[in-house]
Design an enzyme around this catalytic site. Sequence first.
Site, PDB file in Angstrom:
ATOM      1  N   THR A   1       0.812  -1.222   0.000  1.00  0.00           N
ATOM      2  CA  THR A   1       0.000   0.000   0.000  1.00  0.00           C
ATOM      3  C   THR A   1       0.845   1.271   0.000  1.00  0.00           C
ATOM      4  O   THR A   1       2.029   1.259   0.312  1.00  0.00           O
ATOM      5  CB  THR A   1      -0.930   0.025   1.234  1.00  0.00           C
ATOM      6  OG1 THR A   1      -0.146   0.066   2.420  1.00  0.00           O
ATOM      7  CG2 THR A   1      -1.832  -1.197   1.260  1.00  0.00           C
ATOM      8  N   ASP A   2       0.159   2.355  -0.328  1.00  0.00           N
ATOM      9  CA  ASP A   2       0.793   3.662  -0.229  1.00  0.00           C
ATOM     10  C   ASP A   2       0.520   4.221   1.169  1.00  0.00           C
ATOM     11  O   ASP A   2       0.005   3.519   2.036  1.00  0.00           O
ATOM     12  CB  ASP A   2       0.304   4.591  -1.345  1.00  0.00           C
ATOM     13  CG  ASP A   2      -1.191   4.890  -1.283  1.00  0.00           C
ATOM     14  OD1 ASP A   2      -1.834   4.647  -0.226  1.00  0.00           O
ATOM     15  OD2 ASP A   2      -1.731   5.377  -2.292  1.00  0.00           O
ATOM     16  N   PHE A   3       0.822   5.470   1.377  1.00  0.00           N
ATOM     17  CA  PHE A   3       0.682   6.082   2.698  1.00  0.00           C
ATOM     18  C   PHE A   3      -0.751   6.098   3.224  1.00  0.00           C
ATOM     19  O   PHE A   3      -0.975   6.205   4.417  1.00  0.00           O
ATOM     20  CB  PHE A   3       1.237   7.513   2.675  1.00  0.00           C
ATOM     21  CG  PHE A   3       0.422   8.431   1.812  1.00  0.00           C
ATOM     22  CD1 PHE A   3      -0.602   9.191   2.351  1.00  0.00           C
ATOM     23  CD2 PHE A   3       0.667   8.527   0.450  1.00  0.00           C
ATOM     24  CE1 PHE A   3      -1.365  10.026   1.549  1.00  0.00           C
ATOM     25  CE2 PHE A   3      -0.087   9.358  -0.360  1.00  0.00           C
ATOM     26  CZ  PHE A   3      -1.107  10.114   0.199  1.00  0.00           C
ATOM     27  N   SER A   4      -1.736   5.948   2.335  1.00  0.00           N
ATOM     28  CA  SER A   4      -3.144   6.023   2.748  1.00  0.00           C
ATOM     29  C   SER A   4      -3.769   4.654   3.006  1.00  0.00           C
ATOM     30  O   SER A   4      -4.944   4.569   3.339  1.00  0.00           O
ATOM     31  CB  SER A   4      -3.953   6.773   1.689  1.00  0.00           C
ATOM     32  OG  SER A   4      -4.037   6.003   0.504  1.00  0.00           O
TER      33      SER A   4
END
Length: 149
Positions: free
Chosen positions: A25-28
């Site tokens: 995943t990304d930061f979100s």
Amino acid sequence: MNAFLAGRLTDFGHAHEFRVYFEDTDFSGVVYHARYLQFLERARSDFLRLKGIGHRGLAEGAFGEPMAFAVRHMEIDFLRPARIDDVVRVETRTLLLGGARVVLDQRIFHGELLLLEARVKVAVISPDGRPRRMPPAVAALLEPGPREE
């Protein structure tokens, strides 16, 4: 081989489940777009493996001369995001077989919710990267299954 690790063959082709981890995943907490390519690649490789077409065997000439599959073109529609801890299912189907290529339809679902659609053109190549004809035994193993409408 533990078939559970490789997904399962189905009437239409192949289905493989993956859990989304933090590293995907990304930061979100949403799956990073490039990670979907890895899910698709793993599912394609396991589809081939369960059909009896392992990459190592291809390279060693199990179907005659040494060969490999290489992605030539890919179209992807990102429809909805997957999120951390989701279990996603990658479905792979053979759409078309040609003399030196195969076109695969791949879809990623979370439950019954369609997240991604991809059409993947894969070329059959020699060890030096030149196109070559698909051996009839490989083509027979990749014959398209029933289509959903």
